[in-house]
Design an enzyme around this catalytic site. Structure first.
Site, mmCIF file in Angstrom:
data_model
loop_
_atom_site.group_PDB
_atom_site.id
_atom_site.type_symbol
_atom_site.label_atom_id
_atom_site.label_comp_id
_atom_site.label_asym_id
_atom_site.label_seq_id
_atom_site.Cartn_x
_atom_site.Cartn_y
_atom_site.Cartn_z
ATOM 1 N N LYS A 1 110.036 106.529 -49.741
ATOM 2 C CA LYS A 1 111.400 106.371 -49.324
ATOM 3 C C LYS A 1 111.983 107.632 -48.736
ATOM 4 O O LYS A 1 112.502 107.601 -47.564
ATOM 5 C CB LYS A 1 112.542 106.259 -50.404
ATOM 6 C CG LYS A 1 113.872 105.843 -49.991
ATOM 7 C CD LYS A 1 114.808 105.527 -51.102
ATOM 8 C CE LYS A 1 114.476 104.249 -51.812
ATOM 9 N NZ LYS A 1 115.621 103.694 -52.772
ATOM 10 N N GLU B 1 102.814 113.621 -54.283
ATOM 11 C CA GLU B 1 101.491 112.936 -54.483
ATOM 12 C C GLU B 1 101.410 112.101 -53.189
ATOM 13 O O GLU B 1 100.162 112.154 -52.603
ATOM 14 C CB GLU B 1 101.442 111.840 -55.383
ATOM 15 C CG GLU B 1 101.824 112.442 -56.987
ATOM 16 C CD GLU B 1 103.008 112.854 -57.371
ATOM 17 O OE1 GLU B 1 103.369 112.798 -58.687
ATOM 18 O OE2 GLU B 1 104.102 112.649 -56.543
ATOM 19 N N GLY C 1 112.441 101.532 -56.984
ATOM 20 C CA GLY C 1 111.063 101.377 -56.760
ATOM 21 C C GLY C 1 110.354 100.422 -57.311
ATOM 22 O O GLY C 1 109.599 99.525 -56.763
ATOM 23 N N ARG C 2 110.674 100.167 -58.703
ATOM 24 C CA ARG C 2 110.013 99.420 -59.425
ATOM 25 C C ARG C 2 110.238 97.752 -59.140
ATOM 26 O O ARG C 2 109.812 96.761 -59.784
ATOM 27 C CB ARG C 2 109.850 99.685 -60.890
ATOM 28 C CG ARG C 2 111.410 99.938 -61.507
ATOM 29 C CD ARG C 2 111.324 100.556 -62.833
ATOM 30 N NE ARG C 2 112.630 100.743 -63.158
ATOM 31 C CZ ARG C 2 113.487 101.930 -62.997
ATOM 32 N NH1 ARG C 2 112.638 102.844 -62.239
ATOM 33 N NH2 ARG C 2 114.240 102.175 -63.564
ATOM 34 N N GLU D 1 109.960 102.388 -67.595
ATOM 35 C CA GLU D 1 110.796 103.160 -66.933
ATOM 36 C C GLU D 1 112.268 102.726 -66.894
ATOM 37 O O GLU D 1 113.028 103.661 -66.695
ATOM 38 C CB GLU D 1 110.174 103.336 -65.494
ATOM 39 C CG GLU D 1 110.768 104.518 -64.700
ATOM 40 C CD GLU D 1 109.974 104.875 -63.369
ATOM 41 O OE1 GLU D 1 109.183 105.761 -63.149
ATOM 42 O OE2 GLU D 1 110.294 104.046 -62.274
ATOM 43 N N HIS E 1 87.765 90.467 -77.211
ATOM 44 C CA HIS E 1 86.513 90.908 -77.611
ATOM 45 C C HIS E 1 86.889 92.622 -77.749
ATOM 46 O O HIS E 1 85.883 93.243 -77.829
ATOM 47 C CB HIS E 1 85.498 90.774 -76.736
ATOM 48 C CG HIS E 1 84.960 89.243 -76.817
ATOM 49 N ND1 HIS E 1 83.972 88.946 -77.677
ATOM 50 C CD2 HIS E 1 85.484 87.964 -76.198
ATOM 51 C CE1 HIS E 1 84.071 87.536 -77.452
ATOM 52 N NE2 HIS E 1 84.616 87.116 -76.420
ATOM 53 N N LYS F 1 108.530 117.484 -62.799
ATOM 54 C CA LYS F 1 108.280 117.398 -61.279
ATOM 55 C C LYS F 1 108.780 118.776 -61.075
ATOM 56 O O LYS F 1 108.008 119.491 -60.242
ATOM 57 C CB LYS F 1 108.897 116.321 -60.516
ATOM 58 C CG LYS F 1 108.438 114.928 -60.574
ATOM 59 C CD LYS F 1 109.060 114.046 -59.775
ATOM 60 C CE LYS F 1 108.461 112.782 -59.676
ATOM 61 N NZ LYS F 1 109.290 111.721 -58.977
#
Length: 539
Positions: free
Chosen positions: A202, A208, A264-265, A350, A381, A501
């Site tokens: 954004k 990153e 964002g999510r 979050e 399993h 951060k």
């Protein structure tokens, strides 16, 4: 939560705590029908939960007393319910197909939403038809999405989920981790002259994402002769920062924006979904939006006792706050939904991983659960043993489909037999009497006895397609919202990720310093910094 209505819920939990699901089904032949609800192509069977009609009535009354209905309207009508950032929360506007306006500070946002989607559609059609070509004149075949968090988890999960609807001649890759290995392994697979990079950030400042984007840019230029004009033919941006996008070398005409009222999510239906639209095409993307919209309408209008997101939200709180459950398993019985649990981890944890209430006070109750899971039957399993016979109570969501996208022999019947049988086994268990009747030796009976009474929700649709997929994601979004309201916390900020951060920036400077810097961290952090510097030959 310390209200009279919640105290009534707790009292009713005490009344039902000793009732086993075996007995509940035996006493009520209509239990499955009573505790089944349907919406937007999905059937929710929640009868295998530790509930009674009286308990569900109390839970619904508590939701009503908590002004959940008013809070739902506040979200849909653009009020600034993200109070710590003074923002509206309008991911629902991204899939509003009603034709009605949605206002933020008196401005109808729908024309802007439609305009971006139309630009996305035109661009995607050009790429898919081979009209958009790279710097050397070749059509695009490889698409690399560079983002992180909501700019990665949503589209990556959705592209896998809707792979049957994808144009198979386009290959989709996703890079998120700042670990160079992630980018390097993708770059080894793609052809530079036919690769399109989508940079999803954004602000166009996410560390990153920008680190990976700059390295991808350097890689591309190194293989296409160093002509910077190549950047404009191989990079597009999903961002709102025109200045930084242009400085990177991306044509602003190929920048697709979104808004600060989209978290964002929750952003998959926005321009963040560009890689998905490239994969499945604008028409299938539109069908996905129809599924989202159908669930949105249901959540906004359905009575709480028949409202799928509200029911799931109430049941989750029942176990977290009534029974002390700490985790919640999401178990999709469809390989295409393999990334769904990881996506829901961010959506849920979050959003509701908060310990401060809306009044700024520390909460006195449990909030967001730990979300985890794997596709069935793989999980059977691996970790189902703990769910069946472990000491922890782990509520589970089982998600399945009546038809397979890949019919092959009796694979699907065997898959769904396990899907159904697991919820039965978790609910009913197996008694010592049953073990003896089967001839189990006395010494083994304790080991082969299953307590049962383990709660599950069953979500079933006819098939996994764009519409049912959109409805499923909206269902979980609104479940998370419901729980945030009832826990009296803010679900749409994420201040908790900021501290690390900020500290990382300081540590980075100290790791890269030419001479040994003065360190003022705790002893452990100082020692780790020095260990890394020594290994890299900086001291």
């Amino acid at each position: 939560m310390h209200t009279e209505a919640w105290q009534s819920v707790l009292q009713e939990i005490d009344n039902t705590r000793s009732i086993h699901l075996r007995d509940a089904f035996a006493e009520d032949p209509r239990r499955a029908e009573r505790f089944t609800a349907r919406a937007a192509g999905w059937t929710l069977d929640y009868s295998k939960n530790r509930i009674s009609p009286a308990l569900m009535k109390r839970l619904v009354e508590w939701a009503e007393a908590s002004n959940l209905r008013g809070e739902i309207e506040a979200m849909f009508t653009g009020q600034p319910i993200n109070a710590t950032e003074n923002r509206a929360v309008l991911h629902t506007a991204l899939r509003n197909l009603s034709g009605e306006p949605v206002l933020v500070n008196g401005h109808d946002v729908m024309p802007d939403v439609r305009a971006v989607r139309e630009r996305m559609a035109a661009f995607c059609e050009d790429v898919r038809r081979g009209v958009w070509r790279g710097h050397t004149g070749k059509p695009i075949r490889d698409i690399v999405n560079i983002g992180i968090g909501g700019s990665d988890l949503g589209p990556a999960m959705a592209c896998e989920a809707l792979k049957p609807y994808a144009k198979r001649s386009l290959r989709l890759f996703f890079v998120s981790n700042i670990d160079a290995t992630h980018l390097a392994e993708v770059l080894r697979q793609v052809r530079p002259e036919q690769t399109l990079f989508i940079i999803a950030s954004k602000t166009f400042t996410t560390q990153e994402t920008l680190t990976n984007a700059l390295s991808a840019r350097q890689w591309l230029l190194g293989r296409l002769g160093g002509d910077t004009a190549a950047v404009a033919r191989h990079f597009v941006a999903v961002s709102t920062n025109r200045q930084k996008v242009e400085a990177f070398g991306i044509d602003p005409a190929n920048m697709f924006g979104f808004w600060d009222w989209v978290g964002g999510r929750y952003s998959l239906p926005s321009a963040i979904g560009l890689p998905l639209m490239l994969a499945i095409g604008p028409r299938a993307f539109e069908r996905m939006l129809k599924g989202y919209h159908a669930m949105d309408k249901h959540f906004r209008t359905a009575p709480f006792e028949r409202n799928l997101p509200v029911i799931l939200g109430l049941l989750g709180i029942l176990y977290a706050n009534g029974y002390g459950a700490e985790t919640h398993a999401v178990l999709p019985y469809d390989q295409y939904l393999a990334r769904l649990p990881a996506y829901l981890q961010q959506l849920d944890m979050e959003s509701n991983g908060k310990s401060i209430d809306r009044q700024g006070q520390r909460v006195r109750h449990t909030t967001g659960p730990i979300i985890w899971g794997e596709p069935g039957t793989n999980g059977q399993h691996a970790f189902y043993q703990l769910i069946h016979q472990g000491t922890r109570l782990i509520p589970c969501d089982f998600i399945g489909f009546c038809r397979s996208q890949n019919p092959m022999g009796d694979h699907h019947e065997k898959l769904m037999a396990n899907f159904i049988a697991q919820t039965e086994a978790l609910a009913m268990g197996k008694t010592a009497i049953q073990c003896r009747a089967e001839g189990v030796p006395d010494a083994l009976i304790p080991h082969k006895t299953f307590e049962g009474n383990r709660p599950t929700n069953t979500l079933l649709a006819d098939e996994l397609n764009p519409q049912t997929f959109g409805a499923l994601i909206a269902l979980y979004e609104h479940k998370v919202f419901t729980q945030g309201i009832l826990w009296n916390i803010f679900s749409f900020d994420q201040w908790g990720v900021e501290l690390g951060k900020v500290l990382a920036g300081k540590v980075l400077e100290e790791l890269k310093a030419e001479t040994t810097p003065p360190l003022s961290h705790d002893a452990s952090t100082n020692a780790l910094i020095m260990r890394l510097r020594q290994a890299q030959g900086r001291t």
